[in-house]
Motif scaffolding. Sequence first.
Motif, PDB file in Angstrom:
ATOM      1  N   PHE A  79       0.841  -1.204   0.000  1.00  0.00           N
ATOM      2  CA  PHE A  79       0.000   0.000   0.000  1.00  0.00           C
ATOM      3  C   PHE A  79       0.873   1.249   0.000  1.00  0.00           C
ATOM      4  O   PHE A  79       2.065   1.199   0.307  1.00  0.00           O
ATOM      5  N   TYR A  80       0.256   2.369  -0.387  1.00  0.00           N
ATOM      6  CA  TYR A  80       0.930   3.660  -0.394  1.00  0.00           C
ATOM      7  C   TYR A  80       0.628   4.408   0.906  1.00  0.00           C
ATOM      8  O   TYR A  80      -0.466   4.289   1.459  1.00  0.00           O
ATOM      9  N   GLU A  81       1.589   5.204   1.372  1.00  0.00           N
ATOM     10  CA  GLU A  81       1.348   6.035   2.536  1.00  0.00           C
ATOM     11  C   GLU A  81       2.129   7.336   2.414  1.00  0.00           C
ATOM     12  O   GLU A  81       3.181   7.385   1.754  1.00  0.00           O
ATOM     13  N   SER A  82       1.619   8.381   3.053  1.00  0.00           N
ATOM     14  CA  SER A  82       2.238   9.704   2.989  1.00  0.00           C
ATOM     15  C   SER A  82       3.176   9.914   4.166  1.00  0.00           C
ATOM     16  O   SER A  82       3.120   9.204   5.180  1.00  0.00           O
ATOM     17  N   THR A  83       4.021  10.928   4.053  1.00  0.00           N
ATOM     18  CA  THR A  83       4.963  11.254   5.113  1.00  0.00           C
ATOM     19  C   THR A  83       4.247  11.636   6.404  1.00  0.00           C
ATOM     20  O   THR A  83       4.761  11.421   7.502  1.00  0.00           O
ATOM     21  N   HIS A  84       3.040  12.214   6.297  1.00  0.00           N
ATOM     22  CA  HIS A  84       2.324  12.698   7.476  1.00  0.00           C
ATOM     23  C   HIS A  84       1.696  11.568   8.292  1.00  0.00           C
ATOM     24  O   HIS A  84       1.406  11.758   9.478  1.00  0.00           O
ATOM     25  N   ARG A  85       1.490  10.401   7.664  1.00  0.00           N
ATOM     26  CA  ARG A  85       0.778   9.333   8.356  1.00  0.00           C
ATOM     27  C   ARG A  85       1.599   8.050   8.513  1.00  0.00           C
ATOM     28  O   ARG A  85       1.117   7.078   9.083  1.00  0.00           O
ATOM     29  N   ILE A  86       2.822   8.044   8.007  1.00  0.00           N
ATOM     30  CA  ILE A  86       3.568   6.795   7.970  1.00  0.00           C
ATOM     31  C   ILE A  86       3.834   6.246   9.366  1.00  0.00           C
ATOM     32  O   ILE A  86       3.709   5.033   9.607  1.00  0.00           O
ATOM     33  N   TYR A  87       4.180   7.094  10.327  1.00  0.00           N
ATOM     34  CA  TYR A  87       4.479   6.613  11.677  1.00  0.00           C
ATOM     35  C   TYR A  87       3.240   5.971  12.303  1.00  0.00           C
ATOM     36  O   TYR A  87       3.302   4.877  12.876  1.00  0.00           O
ATOM     37  N   ASP A  88       2.093   6.660  12.202  1.00  0.00           N
ATOM     38  CA  ASP A  88       0.864   6.135  12.790  1.00  0.00           C
ATOM     39  C   ASP A  88       0.407   4.858  12.092  1.00  0.00           C
ATOM     40  O   ASP A  88      -0.139   3.956  12.734  1.00  0.00           O
TER      41      ASP A  88
ATOM     42  N   ILE B  75       2.325   2.524  10.671  1.00  0.00           N
ATOM     43  CA  ILE B  75       3.146   1.407  11.132  1.00  0.00           C
ATOM     44  C   ILE B  75       2.771   1.058  12.569  1.00  0.00           C
ATOM     45  O   ILE B  75       2.752  -0.117  12.959  1.00  0.00           O
ATOM     46  N   GLY B  76       2.442   2.064  13.365  1.00  0.00           N
ATOM     47  CA  GLY B  76       1.980   1.805  14.719  1.00  0.00           C
ATOM     48  C   GLY B  76       0.698   0.992  14.740  1.00  0.00           C
ATOM     49  O   GLY B  76       0.527   0.090  15.572  1.00  0.00           O
ATOM     50  N   ASP B  77      -0.219   1.279  13.822  1.00  0.00           N
ATOM     51  CA  ASP B  77      -1.467   0.519  13.745  1.00  0.00           C
ATOM     52  C   ASP B  77      -1.208  -0.915  13.276  1.00  0.00           C
ATOM     53  O   ASP B  77      -1.879  -1.852  13.719  1.00  0.00           O
ATOM     54  N   LEU B  78      -0.253  -1.098  12.380  1.00  0.00           N
ATOM     55  CA  LEU B  78       0.118  -2.455  11.977  1.00  0.00           C
ATOM     56  C   LEU B  78       0.647  -3.248  13.166  1.00  0.00           C
ATOM     57  O   LEU B  78       0.362  -4.442  13.319  1.00  0.00           O
ATOM     58  N   GLN B  79       1.402  -2.571  14.020  1.00  0.00           N
ATOM     59  CA  GLN B  79       1.923  -3.248  15.208  1.00  0.00           C
ATOM     60  C   GLN B  79       0.799  -3.642  16.157  1.00  0.00           C
ATOM     61  O   GLN B  79       0.817  -4.726  16.744  1.00  0.00           O
ATOM     62  N   VAL B  80      -0.203  -2.774  16.311  1.00  0.00           N
ATOM     63  CA  VAL B  80      -1.342  -3.087  17.173  1.00  0.00           C
ATOM     64  C   VAL B  80      -2.081  -4.320  16.650  1.00  0.00           C
ATOM     65  O   VAL B  80      -2.468  -5.207  17.416  1.00  0.00           O
TER      66      VAL B  80
ATOM     67  N   VAL C 196      10.924  -0.974  12.640  1.00  0.00           N
ATOM     68  CA  VAL C 196      10.778   0.164  11.726  1.00  0.00           C
ATOM     69  C   VAL C 196      10.490   1.440  12.514  1.00  0.00           C
ATOM     70  O   VAL C 196      11.072   2.498  12.231  1.00  0.00           O
ATOM     71  N   LEU C 197       9.631   1.353  13.533  1.00  0.00           N
ATOM     72  CA  LEU C 197       9.337   2.522  14.360  1.00  0.00           C
ATOM     73  C   LEU C 197      10.598   3.006  15.077  1.00  0.00           C
ATOM     74  O   LEU C 197      10.806   4.220  15.223  1.00  0.00           O
ATOM     75  N   GLN C 198      11.425   2.076  15.498  1.00  0.00           N
ATOM     76  CA  GLN C 198      12.683   2.458  16.142  1.00  0.00           C
ATOM     77  C   GLN C 198      13.579   3.216  15.165  1.00  0.00           C
ATOM     78  O   GLN C 198      14.232   4.200  15.543  1.00  0.00           O
ATOM     79  N   GLN C 199      13.614   2.785  13.904  1.00  0.00           N
ATOM     80  CA  GLN C 199      14.407   3.489  12.891  1.00  0.00           C
ATOM     81  C   GLN C 199      13.879   4.902  12.686  1.00  0.00           C
ATOM     82  O   GLN C 199      14.650   5.842  12.490  1.00  0.00           O
ATOM     83  N   PHE C 200      12.560   5.059  12.722  1.00  0.00           N
ATOM     84  CA  PHE C 200      11.970   6.397  12.624  1.00  0.00           C
ATOM     85  C   PHE C 200      12.374   7.256  13.815  1.00  0.00           C
ATOM     86  O   PHE C 200      12.707   8.438  13.668  1.00  0.00           O
ATOM     87  N   ASP C 201      12.315   6.667  15.023  1.00  0.00           N
ATOM     88  CA  ASP C 201      12.645   7.422  16.232  1.00  0.00           C
ATOM     89  C   ASP C 201      14.104   7.865  16.236  1.00  0.00           C
ATOM     90  O   ASP C 201      14.436   8.949  16.735  1.00  0.00           O
ATOM     91  N   GLU C 202      14.966   7.037  15.671  1.00  0.00           N
ATOM     92  CA  GLU C 202      16.395   7.352  15.657  1.00  0.00           C
ATOM     93  C   GLU C 202      16.762   8.349  14.572  1.00  0.00           C
ATOM     94  O   GLU C 202      17.773   9.056  14.695  1.00  0.00           O
TER      95      GLU C 202
ATOM     96  N   ASN D 217      14.404  11.837   9.566  1.00  0.00           N
ATOM     97  CA  ASN D 217      14.459  12.016   8.117  1.00  0.00           C
ATOM     98  C   ASN D 217      13.907  10.803   7.376  1.00  0.00           C
ATOM     99  O   ASN D 217      13.490  10.914   6.219  1.00  0.00           O
ATOM    100  N   GLN D 218      13.918   9.643   8.035  1.00  0.00           N
ATOM    101  CA  GLN D 218      13.405   8.432   7.402  1.00  0.00           C
ATOM    102  C   GLN D 218      11.883   8.447   7.264  1.00  0.00           C
ATOM    103  O   GLN D 218      11.315   7.549   6.646  1.00  0.00           O
ATOM    104  N   MET D 219      11.238   9.446   7.840  1.00  0.00           N
ATOM    105  CA  MET D 219       9.785   9.585   7.693  1.00  0.00           C
ATOM    106  C   MET D 219       9.410  10.584   6.605  1.00  0.00           C
ATOM    107  O   MET D 219       8.227  10.856   6.405  1.00  0.00           O
TER     108      MET D 219
END
Length: 287
Positions: A167-176, A178-183, A212-218, A221-223
Motif C-alpha cells: 500500500f501507499y502512505e504519505s509522510t504525514h501518516r507513515i508513523y501512525d 506502522i503503529g497501527d500495523l503493530q497493534v 521500523v518505528l525504532q528506525q523512525f525514532d532514531e 528524516n526516514q519519515m
Amino acid sequence: MVSHTSDEVRGSLYIVATPIGNLDDFTKRAEQTLRNVDYIAAEDTRHTRRLLNHFGIEAKLFSVHDHNEKDKAEYVASLLSEGKNLALVSDAGTPLISDPGYHLVSSLRALGHKVVPVPGSCAVVAALCASGLATDQFFFAGFVPAKSKARRDVFTSWAKQAGTVVFYESTHRIYDSIGDLQVVYGDQANLVLAREITKTFETFLSGSPSQVLQQFDEDANQMKGEFVVMLNLSLPEEDESLQEARRVLTLLLEESLPLKQAAAIAAKFTGGKKNQLYKLALEMQQD
C-alpha cells in the motif's frame, strides 16, 4: 499526430506512464507519444507542463482529475470521435494506479473507443521488485484510510491475504500507520518500506513494525517522502490462534470494553483461555 504504424487507429487514447522521480526513466515511446498526440489530459496541468518543458514538448493540455473526470469523459469521447489522438497522464507514474482515470477509461471502452497502454514507471512495481519479499502473488491496496480505527479495520481484513500486501502512505501518516500495523499484528509482520523511489534519497527500510518505528525514532528524516509499504503476513502455523485472538481483541478494545469483558468475549470466539487473553489484551492496551 502520433507517428503512423500499420495498426494505428485514429481516435485513440494513450495511457502514458511518466517518471516517478528520475527523469531518465521517461521512455522514448512515452516521449514520442506525448510529442505527437493532439491533446494531453493531465491530472495537474501545471505539473505536467514542467515535464513537457523539460523535454521540449509543446502540447494542448486540459485537466482530468478526481473531481471532474466523469464530466470530462463526454468531452474526451467527442474528440476521439473526431479522429483526434489523446494521451492521459497523471502527476507521476502510471495513470489509474491510485490515480484518476478509471471512470474515463471505463466509459470510453464501453463506447468502443481504442485505449492503448504506453507502459513505464510504477512505484508499486519498482518497490516490490527490489523489496526481497515474495512477488509471485501480491495484493495492492492503494492508499489506506487516514483515520486510525478505519485503518486498523483494513489491516485486520488482510489477515488471510496470500502473498505480499502493498500500500501507499504519505509522510504525514507513515508513523501512525506502522503503529497501527503493530497493534493489529504485533511483530509477526515482516515489513519493507520503500521511500522516495528513483529519487535522490531512495531508501529501503525493513524489519518488524517495532523495528521500523525504532528506525523512525532514531532518524526523523526516514519519515520524509512518499512511501510504498510492503508486508508479508505468512505467519507461523503455531501462531495463527494468537493472531486471531489479537485481531478479535483489537476490535473489542476499540469499542472501549473493559479488559476482562473483552477477554471473555474473545475466548468464546477463539476458544482461547480467558486469563491468557486478558494478559494479551493488557499488553495491547499498554502498546
